[in-house]
Each structure stands twice: as C-alpha cells, then as structure tokens.
Scaffold this motif. Sequence first.
Motif, short mmCIF file in Angstrom:
data_model
loop_
_atom_site.label_atom_id
_atom_site.label_comp_id
_atom_site.label_asym_id
_atom_site.label_seq_id
_atom_site.Cartn_x
_atom_site.Cartn_y
_atom_site.Cartn_z
N GLN A 13 70.43 21.91 -26.82
CA GLN A 13 69.32 22.79 -26.44
C GLN A 13 68.12 22.59 -27.37
O GLN A 13 66.97 22.62 -26.92
CB GLN A 13 69.78 24.26 -26.47
N ASP A 14 68.37 22.40 -28.66
CA ASP A 14 67.29 22.13 -29.61
C ASP A 14 66.56 20.84 -29.25
O ASP A 14 65.32 20.77 -29.30
CB ASP A 14 67.83 22.05 -31.04
N GLU A 15 67.33 19.81 -28.90
CA GLU A 15 66.73 18.53 -28.54
C GLU A 15 65.90 18.66 -27.26
O GLU A 15 64.82 18.08 -27.13
CB GLU A 15 67.83 17.48 -28.35
N ARG A 16 66.40 19.44 -26.31
CA ARG A 16 65.66 19.66 -25.06
C ARG A 16 64.34 20.39 -25.33
O ARG A 16 63.30 20.05 -24.75
CB ARG A 16 66.49 20.50 -24.09
N ALA A 17 64.40 21.39 -26.23
CA ALA A 17 63.20 22.15 -26.54
C ALA A 17 62.15 21.27 -27.22
O ALA A 17 60.95 21.35 -26.92
CB ALA A 17 63.56 23.34 -27.43
N LYS A 18 62.60 20.40 -28.13
CA LYS A 18 61.68 19.49 -28.82
C LYS A 18 61.06 18.50 -27.83
O LYS A 18 59.86 18.23 -27.88
CB LYS A 18 62.41 18.74 -29.93
N ALA A 72 60.67 18.91 -24.60
CA ALA A 72 59.77 19.63 -23.70
C ALA A 72 58.43 19.91 -24.39
O ALA A 72 57.37 19.81 -23.77
CB ALA A 72 60.42 20.94 -23.25
N LYS A 73 58.50 20.21 -25.68
CA LYS A 73 57.26 20.49 -26.43
C LYS A 73 56.42 19.23 -26.56
O LYS A 73 55.19 19.26 -26.43
CB LYS A 73 57.62 21.03 -27.81
N GLN A 74 57.07 18.09 -26.80
CA GLN A 74 56.35 16.83 -26.92
C GLN A 74 55.72 16.41 -25.60
O GLN A 74 54.66 15.81 -25.57
CB GLN A 74 57.31 15.73 -27.41
N ASN A 75 56.39 16.75 -24.50
CA ASN A 75 55.89 16.38 -23.18
C ASN A 75 54.89 17.40 -22.63
O ASN A 75 54.42 17.26 -21.50
CB ASN A 75 57.05 16.24 -22.19
N GLY A 76 54.63 18.44 -23.43
CA GLY A 76 53.67 19.44 -23.00
C GLY A 76 54.17 20.35 -21.92
O GLY A 76 53.39 20.95 -21.18
N SER A 77 55.51 20.47 -21.81
CA SER A 77 56.07 21.31 -20.75
C SER A 77 56.82 22.49 -21.34
O SER A 77 57.84 22.90 -20.83
CB SER A 77 57.03 20.49 -19.88
N SER A 78 56.30 22.99 -22.46
CA SER A 78 56.98 24.10 -23.11
C SER A 78 56.69 25.44 -22.46
O SER A 78 57.29 26.45 -22.79
CB SER A 78 56.56 24.17 -24.59
N GLN A 79 55.72 25.46 -21.51
CA GLN A 79 55.41 26.71 -20.84
C GLN A 79 56.57 27.12 -19.95
O GLN A 79 57.13 26.29 -19.23
CB GLN A 79 54.14 26.57 -19.98
N PRO A 80 56.97 28.38 -19.96
CA PRO A 80 58.08 28.81 -19.10
C PRO A 80 57.71 28.70 -17.64
O PRO A 80 56.55 28.84 -17.26
CB PRO A 80 58.29 30.28 -19.52
N ALA A 81 58.71 28.42 -16.83
CA ALA A 81 58.48 28.30 -15.39
C ALA A 81 58.03 29.64 -14.83
O ALA A 81 58.45 30.70 -15.27
CB ALA A 81 59.77 27.85 -14.70
#
Length: 204
Positions: free
Chosen positions: A96-101, A103-112
Amino acid sequence: VYKKIKVLSGGEKSRVALAKTLISEANFLLLDEPTNHLDMQSVNILIQALEQYEGTFIVISHDRYFVENVATKIWYIEDFQLKEYPGTYHEYEQWQDERAKAAKQNGSSQPAAKPAPKPKPEEKPAPAINKTPSPDQKKALREIAEVEASIDKAEKELATYEKQLADPKIYQNAAQLKDATMKFEQVKKELARLTDRWEMLAEM
C-alpha cells in the motif's frame, strides 16, 4: 474454574466461547475481534492454536500484532469493492505504501470522486412518541456516551502499542519491549473493563 457461566463478566464469557470454539471439530472458523479481553500471553496462545489449526479461518480484527502473525491473505475494501491481497499484513502495508508513492509521482493522489447519491424514496414520517426518559435513563445515557468516548480513546492507544509490537526492531531493545508490552497490557485491561461496563449499561 468452578464458576457458573451466568456469573462471569462479559470478557470472561468471551474467553469461554473462544475456548469452546477452538476445541470444537469445526473445519471453518469466523472470528470477530477474538483478541478482545485477552492479555498478551493469551494472544500468543491463540496465535499458536491457530497456527496448528488444520481448517480454514477468517479473522476480523484491529489487533495488528495478531493479524500479522496469523493472516496469510488480506481482504480489504477499496472503491466500494471487496478486494484481496495474497500475503501477510506486513507485506500488504508495504504494498500500500508503494502504491501511494507511485500514485503521488503520477499525479493521481487525488481521491476518486464519490458517486452521486441515489434519490431516497419518499418515507412516511414515523408516528411521534411522547416519551420522556426518566432521570435514571438520562444518567445511563450520559454514562454510555462517556464510556464510548473512553473506549474510542483506549482503542486508539491500543492500536499504537500494537503497531510498536508488530515492528521487529523493538525486539532488539529489551527495555523498550518491556515498556511497550506493559503499556499494551494496561490499555487492553482497561479496554476490557470499559467494554464490560458498556455491555452492562446497554442491558439496563
């Protein structure tokens, strides 16, 4: 040992029910918060019993230390769906930590965006009930609210110590391990007391 079930506290009844479940011949167990009311030694005994259990079991628990030691598959809810992770809880957290990182790098950290709520069918108003709580009921309701707030606080403290005890690094420091274990036991004992009190008030 010789007490009758009817005189046991809520926590003691839970332990008896858990013991009966573990010695039964069932090949499938569904355990909902099984470590509630258990001290650290009892939790470890339960872990050993489940490691030797030959059937299938599903555990619902906020006890991270317990989950880390017994779970080989994690089910979690995401995007309103039940999903599966085939691994331990520690591996799941790392994933989950890797997914969050990522997503943040890809600029998709905003919640759906949440789906638009469906219109509710028109409901008929419930008939009014003119009933004023008695002074004893008001007192019990106030105490229930206070106990629930204390339970919430104790659960958060317990989660903190569970996270510490789930970290392998703590076992390299005997003093730190002893302190965390002692505080864990104290909070767990207080949580069991509060839960018993809440159950008693709820039955009034």
